[in-house]
Write an enzyme that holds these catalytic residues in place. Structure first.
Site, mmCIF file in Angstrom:
data_model
loop_
_atom_site.group_PDB
_atom_site.id
_atom_site.type_symbol
_atom_site.label_atom_id
_atom_site.label_comp_id
_atom_site.label_asym_id
_atom_site.label_seq_id
_atom_site.Cartn_x
_atom_site.Cartn_y
_atom_site.Cartn_z
ATOM 1 C CG ASP A 163 -0.266 0.354 2.417
ATOM 2 O OD1 ASP A 163 0.725 0.318 2.724
ATOM 3 O OD2 ASP A 163 -1.025 0.059 3.562
ATOM 4 C CG HIS A 164 -0.705 4.716 1.475
ATOM 5 N ND1 HIS A 164 -1.991 3.706 1.729
ATOM 6 C CD2 HIS A 164 -0.683 5.349 2.780
ATOM 7 C CE1 HIS A 164 -2.350 4.180 2.685
ATOM 8 N NE2 HIS A 164 -1.756 4.963 3.637
ATOM 9 C CB CYS A 171 0.730 -2.590 4.792
ATOM 10 S SG CYS A 171 0.391 -3.485 6.267
ATOM 11 N N GLY A 172 2.112 -0.513 6.142
ATOM 12 C CA GLY A 172 2.667 0.356 7.377
ATOM 13 C C GLY A 172 3.364 -0.646 8.449
ATOM 14 C CB THR A 173 1.817 -2.764 11.117
ATOM 15 O OG1 THR A 173 0.822 -3.223 10.450
ATOM 16 C CG2 THR A 173 1.667 -1.377 12.039
ATOM 17 N N GLY A 174 2.754 -4.126 8.268
ATOM 18 C CA GLY A 174 2.480 -5.405 7.693
ATOM 19 C C GLY A 174 1.693 -6.386 8.330
ATOM 20 N N GLY A 207 -2.082 -5.724 8.651
ATOM 21 C CA GLY A 207 -3.199 -5.592 7.532
ATOM 22 C C GLY A 207 -3.087 -6.547 6.348
ATOM 23 C CG HIS A 230 9.915 -24.280 11.750
ATOM 24 N ND1 HIS A 230 9.974 -24.400 13.117
ATOM 25 C CD2 HIS A 230 11.394 -24.838 11.485
ATOM 26 C CE1 HIS A 230 11.209 -24.782 13.765
ATOM 27 N NE2 HIS A 230 11.893 -25.061 12.657
ATOM 28 N NE ARG A 237 10.030 -30.489 14.427
ATOM 29 C CZ ARG A 237 11.213 -29.964 14.243
ATOM 30 N NH1 ARG A 237 12.109 -30.580 13.467
ATOM 31 N NH2 ARG A 237 11.819 -28.772 14.627
ATOM 32 C CG HIS A 238 8.503 -28.174 10.357
ATOM 33 N ND1 HIS A 238 8.253 -27.847 11.486
ATOM 34 C CD2 HIS A 238 9.914 -28.499 10.391
ATOM 35 C CE1 HIS A 238 9.310 -27.631 12.094
ATOM 36 N NE2 HIS A 238 10.372 -28.013 11.610
HETATM 37 C C1 RB5 Z 1 -2.027 2.768 6.548
HETATM 38 O O1 RB5 Z 1 -2.189 3.759 7.177
HETATM 39 C C2 RB5 Z 1 -1.912 1.476 7.526
HETATM 40 O O2 RB5 Z 1 -3.138 1.318 8.282
HETATM 41 C C3 RB5 Z 1 -1.697 0.193 6.806
HETATM 42 O O3 RB5 Z 1 -0.346 0.377 5.878
HETATM 43 C C4 RB5 Z 1 -1.175 -0.995 7.491
HETATM 44 O O4 RB5 Z 1 -0.188 -0.587 8.646
HETATM 45 C C5 RB5 Z 1 -2.302 -1.557 7.988
HETATM 46 O O5 RB5 Z 1 -2.101 -2.702 8.968
#
Ligand code: RB5
Length: 147
Positions: free
Chosen positions: A11-12, A68-71, A73, A101, A135-136
């Site tokens: 995403d952005h 994404c921002g956190t990975g 979502g 694994h 095992r995996h």
């Molecule tokens: C976008 O602002 C943010 O919500 C998205 O990149 C992500 O972190 C969602 O999980």
């Protein structure tokens, strides 16, 4: 790993890191399929996870990288398909073990969480580590049965 290209999508919030990882992939000799996004304008991460799902399900690629921002979502969205094993990784060890694994076929990264060098370490481990099997095997098989 097959000689198929590696897909990248974000995403952005992940756009700059995706671009850096795409450049690193090309430098490592990989062909890439860039599924977008193509700039910093706000977009919705599930759309790019879905593009990755389609690329893998259709056999255009076997592996991909989502950012994404956190990975969080984008990995949740990708993992809604039973054929996707997207691993949200934060360092080389999680990326290596996700391959050994979990036979992860998608590396998910958070651009607001990891720096570009750590992300590149994750990418290298993701690309060079084989699934350990053994095992995996039966555990990974159970991931796809929806139960
Ligand atoms: C976008 O602002 C943010 O919500 C998205 O990149 C992500 O972190 C969602 O999980």
């Amino acid at each position: 790993m097959s000689g198929k290209p590696i897909a990248v999508a974000s995403d952005h919030a992940g756009y700059d890191l995706k671009a850096a990882l795409a450049e690193a992939l090309v430098a490592m000799g990989y062909e890439i399929v860039d599924l977008g996004t193509d700039g910093p304008d706000s977009v919705d991460y599930p759309d790019f996870a879905k593009a990755m799902i389609r690329a893998i399900v259709e056999g255009r690629v076997e592996r991909g990288v989502l950012v994404c921002g956190t990975g969080v979502g984008i990995s949740i969205a990708a993992n809604r398909h039973p054929g996707i094993r997207a691993a949200l990784c934060h360092n080389e060890t999680t990326a290596r073990l996700a391959r050994e694994h979990n036979d992860a076929n998608v590396l998910a990264l958070g651009a607001r969480i990891v720096g570009v060098e750590v992300a590149k370490d994750c990418l290298k481990a993701f690309l060079t580590t084989e699934f350990a099997g053994g095992r995996h095997e039966k555990r990974v098989a159970k991931l796809a049965d929806g139960g």
